[in-house]
Design a protein around this motif. Structure first.
Motif, PDB file in Angstrom:
ATOM      1  N   GLN A  58       0.806  -1.213   0.000  1.00 53.13           N
ATOM      2  CA  GLN A  58       0.000   0.000   0.000  1.00 53.13           C
ATOM      3  C   GLN A  58       0.845   1.272   0.000  1.00 53.13           C
ATOM      4  OE1 GLN A  58      -2.700  -0.436   3.363  1.00 53.13           O
ATOM      5  NE2 GLN A  58      -4.252  -1.399   2.075  1.00 53.13           N
ATOM      6  N   VAL A  59       0.229   2.350  -0.488  1.00 55.02           N
ATOM      7  CA  VAL A  59       0.799   3.697  -0.407  1.00 55.02           C
ATOM      8  C   VAL A  59       0.340   4.325   0.905  1.00 55.02           C
ATOM      9  CG1 VAL A  59       0.758   6.005  -1.435  1.00 55.02           C
ATOM     10  CG2 VAL A  59       0.869   3.978  -2.904  1.00 55.02           C
ATOM     11  N   LEU A  60       1.282   4.892   1.666  1.00 55.16           N
ATOM     12  CA  LEU A  60       0.985   5.453   2.980  1.00 55.16           C
ATOM     13  C   LEU A  60       1.218   6.959   2.961  1.00 55.16           C
ATOM     14  CD1 LEU A  60       2.824   2.746   5.140  1.00 55.16           C
ATOM     15  CD2 LEU A  60       0.548   2.617   4.083  1.00 55.16           C
ATOM     16  N   ALA A  61       0.149   7.731   2.982  1.00 59.14           N
ATOM     17  CA  ALA A  61       0.238   9.192   2.944  1.00 59.14           C
ATOM     18  C   ALA A  61      -1.081   9.748   3.490  1.00 59.14           C
ATOM     19  CB  ALA A  61       0.474   9.689   1.508  1.00 59.14           C
ATOM     20  N   PRO A  62      -1.094  10.917   4.073  1.00 61.57           N
ATOM     21  CA  PRO A  62      -0.011  11.898   4.180  1.00 61.57           C
ATOM     22  C   PRO A  62       0.885  11.726   5.404  1.00 61.57           C
ATOM     23  CG  PRO A  62      -2.057  12.866   4.968  1.00 61.57           C
ATOM     24  CD  PRO A  62      -2.396  11.478   4.481  1.00 61.57           C
ATOM     25  N   TRP A  63       0.869  10.538   5.995  1.00 55.32           N
ATOM     26  CA  TRP A  63       1.896  10.208   6.985  1.00 55.32           C
ATOM     27  C   TRP A  63       2.088   8.698   6.989  1.00 55.32           C
ATOM     28  CZ3 TRP A  63      -3.166  10.877   8.536  1.00 55.32           C
ATOM     29  CH2 TRP A  63      -3.730   9.840   9.279  1.00 55.32           C
ATOM     30  N   PRO A  64       3.307   8.229   7.279  1.00 58.29           N
ATOM     31  CA  PRO A  64       3.547   6.801   7.462  1.00 58.29           C
ATOM     32  C   PRO A  64       3.522   6.434   8.942  1.00 58.29           C
ATOM     33  CG  PRO A  64       5.633   7.931   7.251  1.00 58.29           C
ATOM     34  CD  PRO A  64       4.554   8.996   7.196  1.00 58.29           C
ATOM     35  N   ASN A  65       3.338   5.144   9.210  1.00 58.77           N
ATOM     36  CA  ASN A  65       3.482   4.639  10.565  1.00 58.77           C
ATOM     37  C   ASN A  65       2.423   5.219  11.505  1.00 58.77           C
ATOM     38  OD1 ASN A  65       5.010   3.544  13.047  1.00 58.77           O
ATOM     39  ND2 ASN A  65       6.324   2.920  11.351  1.00 58.77           N
ATOM     40  N   ASP A 213      16.327 -15.135  14.970  1.00 61.51           N
ATOM     41  CA  ASP A 213      15.056 -15.028  15.699  1.00 61.51           C
ATOM     42  C   ASP A 213      14.722 -13.592  16.086  1.00 61.51           C
ATOM     43  OD1 ASP A 213      16.966 -14.589  17.624  1.00 61.51           O
ATOM     44  OD2 ASP A 213      16.342 -16.233  18.942  1.00 61.51           O
ATOM     45  N   ALA A 214      15.389 -12.619  15.484  1.00 58.84           N
ATOM     46  CA  ALA A 214      15.116 -11.214  15.790  1.00 58.84           C
ATOM     47  C   ALA A 214      13.668 -10.862  15.458  1.00 58.84           C
ATOM     48  CB  ALA A 214      16.064 -10.310  15.019  1.00 58.84           C
ATOM     49  N   ILE A 215      13.026 -10.148  16.361  1.00 58.33           N
ATOM     50  CA  ILE A 215      11.661  -9.659  16.167  1.00 58.33           C
ATOM     51  C   ILE A 215      11.759  -8.165  15.906  1.00 58.33           C
ATOM     52  CG2 ILE A 215       9.406  -9.306  17.259  1.00 58.33           C
ATOM     53  CD1 ILE A 215       9.929 -11.854  18.873  1.00 58.33           C
ATOM     54  N   LEU A 216      11.449  -7.759  14.678  1.00 60.04           N
ATOM     55  CA  LEU A 216      11.688  -6.378  14.270  1.00 60.04           C
ATOM     56  C   LEU A 216      10.398  -5.715  13.807  1.00 60.04           C
ATOM     57  CD1 LEU A 216      14.896  -6.969  12.096  1.00 60.04           C
ATOM     58  CD2 LEU A 216      14.802  -6.243  14.494  1.00 60.04           C
ATOM     59  N   ASP A 217      10.135  -4.548  14.358  1.00 58.50           N
ATOM     60  CA  ASP A 217       9.131  -3.616  13.832  1.00 58.50           C
ATOM     61  C   ASP A 217       9.673  -2.232  14.153  1.00 58.50           C
ATOM     62  OD1 ASP A 217       6.978  -2.396  12.727  1.00 58.50           O
ATOM     63  OD2 ASP A 217       5.470  -3.319  14.019  1.00 58.50           O
ATOM     64  N   LEU A 218      10.784  -1.897  13.470  1.00 58.01           N
ATOM     65  CA  LEU A 218      11.630  -0.775  13.873  1.00 58.01           C
ATOM     66  C   LEU A 218      11.878   0.200  12.737  1.00 58.01           C
ATOM     67  CD1 LEU A 218      14.537  -2.408  15.941  1.00 58.01           C
ATOM     68  CD2 LEU A 218      12.632  -1.039  16.811  1.00 58.01           C
ATOM     69  N   SER A 219      12.080   1.455  13.120  1.00 56.09           N
ATOM     70  CA  SER A 219      12.499   2.486  12.175  1.00 56.09           C
ATOM     71  C   SER A 219      13.993   2.731  12.328  1.00 56.09           C
ATOM     72  CB  SER A 219      11.746   3.789  12.438  1.00 56.09           C
ATOM     73  OG  SER A 219      10.368   3.621  12.254  1.00 56.09           O
ATOM     74  N   PHE A 220      14.692   2.729  11.191  1.00 55.25           N
ATOM     75  CA  PHE A 220      16.129   2.995  11.163  1.00 55.25           C
ATOM     76  C   PHE A 220      16.359   4.333  10.473  1.00 55.25           C
ATOM     77  CE2 PHE A 220      15.733  -1.555  11.510  1.00 55.25           C
ATOM     78  CZ  PHE A 220      16.777  -1.940  12.341  1.00 55.25           C
ATOM     79  N   CYS A 279       9.865  10.240   6.819  1.00 50.67           N
ATOM     80  CA  CYS A 279       9.929  10.710   8.206  1.00 50.67           C
ATOM     81  C   CYS A 279       9.721   9.521   9.138  1.00 50.67           C
ATOM     82  CB  CYS A 279       8.875  11.794   8.459  1.00 50.67           C
ATOM     83  SG  CYS A 279       7.167  11.260   8.161  1.00 50.67           S
ATOM     84  N   PRO A 280      10.079   9.656  10.400  1.00 58.58           N
ATOM     85  CA  PRO A 280       9.912   8.550  11.346  1.00 58.58           C
ATOM     86  C   PRO A 280       8.475   8.473  11.865  1.00 58.58           C
ATOM     87  CG  PRO A 280      10.869  10.426  12.468  1.00 58.58           C
ATOM     88  CD  PRO A 280      10.765  10.814  11.009  1.00 58.58           C
ATOM     89  N   PRO A 281       8.168   7.453  12.665  1.00 58.79           N
ATOM     90  CA  PRO A 281       6.852   7.389  13.299  1.00 58.79           C
ATOM     91  C   PRO A 281       6.590   8.620  14.170  1.00 58.79           C
ATOM     92  CG  PRO A 281       8.034   5.319  13.556  1.00 58.79           C
ATOM     93  CD  PRO A 281       9.008   6.302  13.001  1.00 58.79           C
ATOM     94  N   ASP A 282       5.319   8.971  14.300  1.00 61.25           N
ATOM     95  CA  ASP A 282       4.872  10.066  15.172  1.00 61.25           C
ATOM     96  C   ASP A 282       5.467  11.413  14.778  1.00 61.25           C
ATOM     97  OD1 ASP A 282       3.047  10.670  17.143  1.00 61.25           O
ATOM     98  OD2 ASP A 282       4.439  10.381  18.802  1.00 61.25           O
TER      99      ASP A 282
END
Length: 309
Positions: A58-65, A213-220, A279-282
């Motif tokens: 999906q396209v995420l706008a006007p904000w991601p996360n 086994d890394a569990i990732l839901d992260l912003s880099f 941009c990052p989350p929030d």
């Protein structure tokens, strides 16, 4: 009375192909449903009559996360967005991923779609979004434009949500490279509370490393740029011969990586969502890397997926 033809859940389908590459772009959300090369799927897609799972393509706008509590302030005015992830009491992934996009132009190897986002209580700025999807010898390419068609500056961020996979390779066995030198530290609602360097930690993927086994839901963030100002994330199989790369131009300074741990059934840890973000989350609350689109201004960004790491 005639019964109208029943469309698939993802709406009208547009198949584009060239040089052994093929993708299917969909009306609902204006995103990419499948992408394959020589019959091998590199995106973990979904069936045309399946409700898009996990925001795939999906396209995420006007904000991601995520935006905390769906609430943010601009100047002296506060805004409240619908809480689209109610369990975490957040607004997630923008306002265009479940709407019907319009066909602008079509050719055998490309399709262009558009959507006019109307002003609304939580986001009172009208935007025009145009996405051109194409395939060719270099793989899948997406060119996006977002224009402010209103009379006031609009806060804006952009991302996309493809899930990458290698046929027959489990997520645990993928070697991943992410060029982010910092990561967001998250609270229990997956909202950022700080940023910290990845160097020497379990989150350092600046050189290819098995996910395990890394569990990732992260912003880099703080990404290492290529010579052209862009950056890329790659996944490779244990044999080193198979791989897939997602790249993005200089407009995208963040990468979100999600190993699919909260997805259920067969999609659980079957693929890795790798999302280029502006941009990052929030960000609407923090102001970090938010783009203020002036009236009449247009933002442009390009990304793509190609076989090979």
């Amino acid at each position: 009375m005639d019964t109208p033809d029943q469309l698939p859940l993802s709406g009208t389908q547009w198949t584009i192909s060239a040089a052994g590459h093929e993708a299917v772009i969909v009306e609902v959300g204006g995103g990419v449903r499948t992408y394959r090369h020589d019959g091998v799927d590199y995106l973990d897609g979904y069936a045309e009559d399946e409700l898009c799972p996990g925001c795939a393509g999906q396209v995420l706008a006007p904000w991601p996360n995520r935006i905390r509590d769906g609430r943010y302030t601009l100047g002296e005015q506060s805004y409240q967005l619908p809480l689209t992830e109610p369990d975490r009491h957040v607004a997630i992934h923008g306002l265009v991923n479940w709407v019907r996009w319009q066909l602008v132009e079509q050719s055998p190897d490309a399709v262009t779609l558009s959507y006019d986002l109307p002003p609304q209580p939580g986001y009172p700025w009208p935007l025009r979004l145009i996405s051109r999807w194409s395939v060719g010898a270099d793989g899948l390419r997406a060119e996006h434009e977002v224009s402010n068609i209103g009379g006031e500056a609009a806060p804006f961020g952009f991302s996309v949500h493809p899930y990458l996979q290698l046929a027959g390779v489990a997520v645990d066995d993928l070697a991943m490279r992410v060029p982010g030198q910092t990561r967001m530290v998250l609270d229990s609602r997956l909202l950022p509370v700080a940023a910290t360097p990845v160097d020497g930690t379990e989150y350092d993927f600046t050189s290819p490393r098995r996910i395990g086994d890394a569990i990732l839901d992260l912003s880099f963030g703080d990404v290492v740029r290529d010579a052209d100002g862009g950056s890329s994330v790659s996944l490779a199989g244990p044999d080193g011969a198979s791989g897939v790369t997602i790249w993005a131009d200089r407009e995208f300074g963040w990468w979100q990586v999600f190993t699919g741990d909260t997805l259920t059934g067969v999609r659980h840890r079957r693929s890795v969502a790798v999302e280029p973000m502006t941009c990052p989350p929030d960000a609407f609350r923090s102001g970090k890397d938010v783009i203020m689109l002036k009236p009449g201004a247009t933002w442009r960004g390009v990304w793509g997926v190609r076989p090979g790491a």
